[in-house]
Design a protein around this motif. Sequence first.
Motif: not given
Length: 183
Positions: A113-118, A141-143, A151-155
């Motif tokens: 997603t855009k947020r994950q990529r950012a 920060v928690g977000t 994101s890393l799990a998805k990658l």
Amino acid sequence: MEATSHDEFREFVAMRSTALLQLAVLLTGGDRHAAEDLLQIALMKAYGRWTHIEQPEAYVRQIMYRQQVNRWRLRRHRAETTVPVLPESGGEAGTEADSELRIALWAALGKLTKRQRAVVVLRYFEDLPEAEVAALLRCPVGTVRSTAYRSLAKLRLLVPELGPESPAEQVQSLSYTPKEVQG
């Protein structure tokens, strides 16, 4: 703007535009045209305040981050369009396996997603601390932490060559079974 300031700005653009364009390409998910637009907007904004800027590259990068976040907010309702074209390489060539891993990682980044990529770009490509990423993206920060983890799990799922799918699997791979102890 004075002639010396104008020359300093031109020199900055000549020296740093390649690196800044690579960052813009990462932030836009591989869309080279959008990356060029993003960089152009950031440079135009920096040019207007050039004589007041102490750290030009940091200033331009922050403009790019914020401009891209604003674009995402405005386009939330639209479907994301990714372009599977790699940016030009700015340096030395690696092995063929490295190239294949980069291509796979590039494609996987486009599926976030855009947020994950950012978050991934800012935390791991730009090496910014979580607090700074949170400030740039205007979220807690928690977000940032939870988004980075997901994101890393998805990658890792999309590109298995990056490593185990979860920390639990890492622990399992390091532990031993009773058969290994006996043998």
